[in-house]
Design a protein around this motif. Sequence first.
Motif, PDB file in Angstrom:
ATOM      1  N   LEU A 119      -9.510   6.839   0.742  1.00 12.69           N
ATOM      2  CA  LEU A 119      -8.629   6.390  -0.346  1.00 12.69           C
ATOM      3  C   LEU A 119      -9.328   5.348  -1.212  1.00 12.69           C
ATOM      4  O   LEU A 119      -9.110   5.295  -2.427  1.00 12.69           O
ATOM      5  CB  LEU A 119      -7.337   5.817   0.245  1.00 12.69           C
ATOM      6  N   VAL A 120     -10.170   4.526  -0.587  1.00 11.55           N
ATOM      7  CA  VAL A 120     -10.958   3.556  -1.349  1.00 11.55           C
ATOM      8  C   VAL A 120     -11.914   4.282  -2.299  1.00 11.55           C
ATOM      9  O   VAL A 120     -12.116   3.882  -3.444  1.00 11.55           O
ATOM     10  CB  VAL A 120     -11.747   2.628  -0.400  1.00 11.55           C
ATOM     11  N   VAL A 121     -12.507   5.376  -1.806  1.00  8.55           N
ATOM     12  CA  VAL A 121     -13.398   6.190  -2.641  1.00  8.55           C
ATOM     13  C   VAL A 121     -12.646   6.719  -3.859  1.00  8.55           C
ATOM     14  O   VAL A 121     -13.147   6.677  -4.989  1.00  8.55           O
ATOM     15  CB  VAL A 121     -13.995   7.358  -1.833  1.00  8.55           C
ATOM     16  N   ALA A 122     -11.424   7.209  -3.644  1.00 13.13           N
ATOM     17  CA  ALA A 122     -10.612   7.717  -4.755  1.00 13.13           C
ATOM     18  C   ALA A 122     -10.330   6.609  -5.762  1.00 13.13           C
ATOM     19  O   ALA A 122     -10.403   6.824  -6.980  1.00 13.13           O
ATOM     20  CB  ALA A 122      -9.295   8.300  -4.224  1.00 13.13           C
ATOM     21  N   ALA A 123     -10.023   5.410  -5.262  1.00 15.05           N
ATOM     22  CA  ALA A 123      -9.772   4.274  -6.156  1.00 15.05           C
ATOM     23  C   ALA A 123     -11.041   3.917  -6.927  1.00 15.05           C
ATOM     24  O   ALA A 123     -10.980   3.536  -8.102  1.00 15.05           O
ATOM     25  CB  ALA A 123      -9.285   3.074  -5.348  1.00 15.05           C
ATOM     26  N   HIS A 124     -12.181   4.057  -6.277  1.00 20.89           N
ATOM     27  CA  HIS A 124     -13.465   3.823  -6.958  1.00 20.89           C
ATOM     28  C   HIS A 124     -13.656   4.808  -8.108  1.00 20.89           C
ATOM     29  O   HIS A 124     -14.073   4.426  -9.202  1.00 20.89           O
ATOM     30  CB  HIS A 124     -14.601   3.963  -5.946  1.00 20.89           C
ATOM     31  N   TRP A 125     -13.358   6.081  -7.870  1.00 22.83           N
ATOM     32  CA  TRP A 125     -13.471   7.087  -8.937  1.00 22.83           C
ATOM     33  C   TRP A 125     -12.624   6.675 -10.147  1.00 22.83           C
ATOM     34  O   TRP A 125     -13.086   6.691 -11.275  1.00 22.83           O
ATOM     35  CB  TRP A 125     -12.988   8.439  -8.443  1.00 22.83           C
ATOM     36  N   VAL A 126     -11.362   6.342  -9.870  1.00 18.72           N
ATOM     37  CA  VAL A 126     -10.421   6.045 -10.947  1.00 18.72           C
ATOM     38  C   VAL A 126     -10.852   4.807 -11.738  1.00 18.72           C
ATOM     39  O   VAL A 126     -10.882   4.815 -12.972  1.00 18.72           O
ATOM     40  CB  VAL A 126      -8.990   5.865 -10.402  1.00 18.72           C
ATOM     41  N   THR A 127     -11.214   3.737 -11.027  1.00 17.90           N
ATOM     42  CA  THR A 127     -11.578   2.496 -11.713  1.00 17.90           C
ATOM     43  C   THR A 127     -12.885   2.646 -12.490  1.00 17.90           C
ATOM     44  O   THR A 127     -13.024   2.113 -13.602  1.00 17.90           O
ATOM     45  CB  THR A 127     -11.697   1.327 -10.719  1.00 17.90           C
ATOM     46  N   PHE A 128     -13.834   3.391 -11.935  1.00 15.06           N
ATOM     47  CA  PHE A 128     -15.116   3.573 -12.619  1.00 15.06           C
ATOM     48  C   PHE A 128     -14.932   4.316 -13.936  1.00 15.06           C
ATOM     49  O   PHE A 128     -15.429   3.890 -14.980  1.00 15.06           O
ATOM     50  CB  PHE A 128     -16.088   4.328 -11.710  1.00 15.06           C
ATOM     51  N   TYR A 129     -14.202   5.415 -13.896  1.00 12.11           N
ATOM     52  CA  TYR A 129     -14.034   6.187 -15.119  1.00 12.11           C
ATOM     53  C   TYR A 129     -13.034   5.558 -16.084  1.00 12.11           C
ATOM     54  O   TYR A 129     -13.107   5.783 -17.294  1.00 12.11           O
ATOM     55  CB  TYR A 129     -13.680   7.652 -14.801  1.00 12.11           C
ATOM     56  N   THR A 130     -12.124   4.742 -15.581  1.00 12.52           N
ATOM     57  CA  THR A 130     -11.266   3.972 -16.484  1.00 12.52           C
ATOM     58  C   THR A 130     -12.114   2.980 -17.273  1.00 12.52           C
ATOM     59  O   THR A 130     -11.934   2.809 -18.487  1.00 12.52           O
ATOM     60  CB  THR A 130     -10.182   3.215 -15.693  1.00 12.52           C
ATOM     61  N   SER A 131     -13.063   2.331 -16.581  1.00 11.96           N
ATOM     62  CA  SER A 131     -13.968   1.391 -17.233  1.00 11.96           C
ATOM     63  C   SER A 131     -14.763   2.080 -18.336  1.00 11.96           C
ATOM     64  O   SER A 131     -14.903   1.551 -19.447  1.00 11.96           O
ATOM     65  CB  SER A 131     -14.924   0.783 -16.207  1.00 11.96           C
ATOM     66  N   ILE A 132     -15.273   3.275 -18.037  1.00 11.13           N
ATOM     67  CA  ILE A 132     -16.046   4.017 -19.034  1.00 11.13           C
ATOM     68  C   ILE A 132     -15.166   4.425 -20.212  1.00 11.13           C
ATOM     69  O   ILE A 132     -15.567   4.325 -21.374  1.00 11.13           O
ATOM     70  CB  ILE A 132     -16.695   5.261 -18.391  1.00 11.13           C
ATOM     71  N   TYR A 160     -14.042  14.083   5.853  1.00 12.55           N
ATOM     72  CA  TYR A 160     -12.715  13.471   5.923  1.00 12.55           C
ATOM     73  C   TYR A 160     -12.460  12.562   4.721  1.00 12.55           C
ATOM     74  O   TYR A 160     -11.345  12.519   4.185  1.00 12.55           O
ATOM     75  CB  TYR A 160     -12.563  12.684   7.229  1.00 12.55           C
ATOM     76  N   GLU A 161     -13.485  11.842   4.276  1.00 15.61           N
ATOM     77  CA  GLU A 161     -13.294  10.949   3.137  1.00 15.61           C
ATOM     78  C   GLU A 161     -13.048  11.731   1.849  1.00 15.61           C
ATOM     79  O   GLU A 161     -12.213  11.342   1.032  1.00 15.61           O
ATOM     80  CB  GLU A 161     -14.498  10.023   2.989  1.00 15.61           C
ATOM     81  N   LEU A 162     -13.782  12.821   1.661  1.00 13.11           N
ATOM     82  CA  LEU A 162     -13.554  13.643   0.478  1.00 13.11           C
ATOM     83  C   LEU A 162     -12.156  14.251   0.508  1.00 13.11           C
ATOM     84  O   LEU A 162     -11.487  14.337  -0.531  1.00 13.11           O
ATOM     85  CB  LEU A 162     -14.612  14.750   0.392  1.00 13.11           C
ATOM     86  N   ALA A 163     -11.714  14.661   1.699  1.00 14.75           N
ATOM     87  CA  ALA A 163     -10.371  15.243   1.825  1.00 14.75           C
ATOM     88  C   ALA A 163      -9.309  14.205   1.474  1.00 14.75           C
ATOM     89  O   ALA A 163      -8.375  14.478   0.708  1.00 14.75           O
ATOM     90  CB  ALA A 163     -10.155  15.774   3.238  1.00 14.75           C
ATOM     91  N   MET A 164      -9.452  12.993   2.026  1.00 11.48           N
ATOM     92  CA  MET A 164      -8.474  11.942   1.738  1.00 11.48           C
ATOM     93  C   MET A 164      -8.586  11.472   0.291  1.00 11.48           C
ATOM     94  O   MET A 164      -7.581  11.124  -0.333  1.00 11.48           O
ATOM     95  CB  MET A 164      -8.675  10.761   2.691  1.00 11.48           C
ATOM     96  N   GLY A 165      -9.804  11.476  -0.245  1.00  7.93           N
ATOM     97  CA  GLY A 165      -9.976  11.129  -1.646  1.00  7.93           C
ATOM     98  C   GLY A 165      -9.270  12.127  -2.543  1.00  7.93           C
ATOM     99  O   GLY A 165      -8.639  11.754  -3.540  1.00  7.93           O
ATOM    100  N   PHE A 166      -9.360  13.406  -2.186  1.00  8.57           N
ATOM    101  CA  PHE A 166      -8.675  14.454  -2.941  1.00  8.57           C
ATOM    102  C   PHE A 166      -7.161  14.251  -2.888  1.00  8.57           C
ATOM    103  O   PHE A 166      -6.471  14.338  -3.910  1.00  8.57           O
ATOM    104  CB  PHE A 166      -9.038  15.830  -2.373  1.00  8.57           C
ATOM    105  N   VAL A 167      -6.657  13.944  -1.697  1.00  6.25           N
ATOM    106  CA  VAL A 167      -5.218  13.708  -1.540  1.00  6.25           C
ATOM    107  C   VAL A 167      -4.793  12.488  -2.355  1.00  6.25           C
ATOM    108  O   VAL A 167      -3.794  12.515  -3.094  1.00  6.25           O
ATOM    109  CB  VAL A 167      -4.859  13.506  -0.048  1.00  6.25           C
ATOM    110  N   GLY A 168      -5.551  11.396  -2.237  1.00  2.86           N
ATOM    111  CA  GLY A 168      -5.213  10.180  -2.965  1.00  2.86           C
ATOM    112  C   GLY A 168      -5.257  10.373  -4.463  1.00  2.86           C
ATOM    113  O   GLY A 168      -4.367   9.904  -5.192  1.00  2.86           O
ATOM    114  N   LEU A 169      -6.283  11.085  -4.940  1.00  2.00           N
ATOM    115  CA  LEU A 169      -6.408  11.325  -6.377  1.00  2.00           C
ATOM    116  C   LEU A 169      -5.296  12.234  -6.889  1.00  2.00           C
ATOM    117  O   LEU A 169      -4.773  12.036  -7.988  1.00  2.00           O
ATOM    118  CB  LEU A 169      -7.770  11.943  -6.676  1.00  2.00           C
TER     119      LEU A 169
END
Length: 208
Positions: free
Chosen positions: A27-40, A133-142
């Motif tokens: 879920l932290v990874v998913a939050a990283h995706w969102v914040t990084f691309y929001t910044s861009i 597992y992290e990619l799966a949870m990242g997908f769910v979180g996103l």
Amino acid sequence: IMIYLLFVKSSLTINKKFFWRVSFVGLVVAAHWVTFYTSIQWSTASLGILCLSTTTLHVAWLEPIIMKKRFSWLEFSLGLLVIGGIYFVSGDFSTQEYWAVFMGLLSAFLAGFFAVSNAKLVEDIPSTHISMYELAMGFVGLTIYLILSNQFDVSMLQLTMSDVFWLLFLAVIIGALEYQSTSPQSGVEDAINSVAPLAPAPSLPLPK
């Protein structure tokens, strides 16, 4: 990754005591995706990447807490230099660009957290299982994020044969095979490399 694990006849399960830790990092990874691309989106790709360069700063103080390692003043100082660079270029920023800097720095913290956490987890769990597992949870979180922000569209899941080919190529060549070279004693540097496929997807839709 799951196809690869099935191909090599490896178990897909992990110890229950690590499941929630890995899921949280996902879920932290998913939050990283969102914040990084929001910044861009709120500024420029160069500013987002500049902010992401402060990951070293966060790794420097997170490692002693999570990994029980000695504090590295060198890594911390290098991170502060990047902060100084951001301050230097931000003199005439608009309010939105300052928010972009904040999101970029938050993204860097999240990147540092999941890199150090994975370096700790890889001592007990194969890196292939961690990433699956992290990619799966990242997908769910996103997915939950997109639904709650009213941005989810079923058409986003419609893939062409070309999309499928390149996703499989990246998953197998840059994903599963790369993980095989990651040693359980590798540390944060290899842990960061082992989660390289966890970098955010360029097509991620974000609020304007």
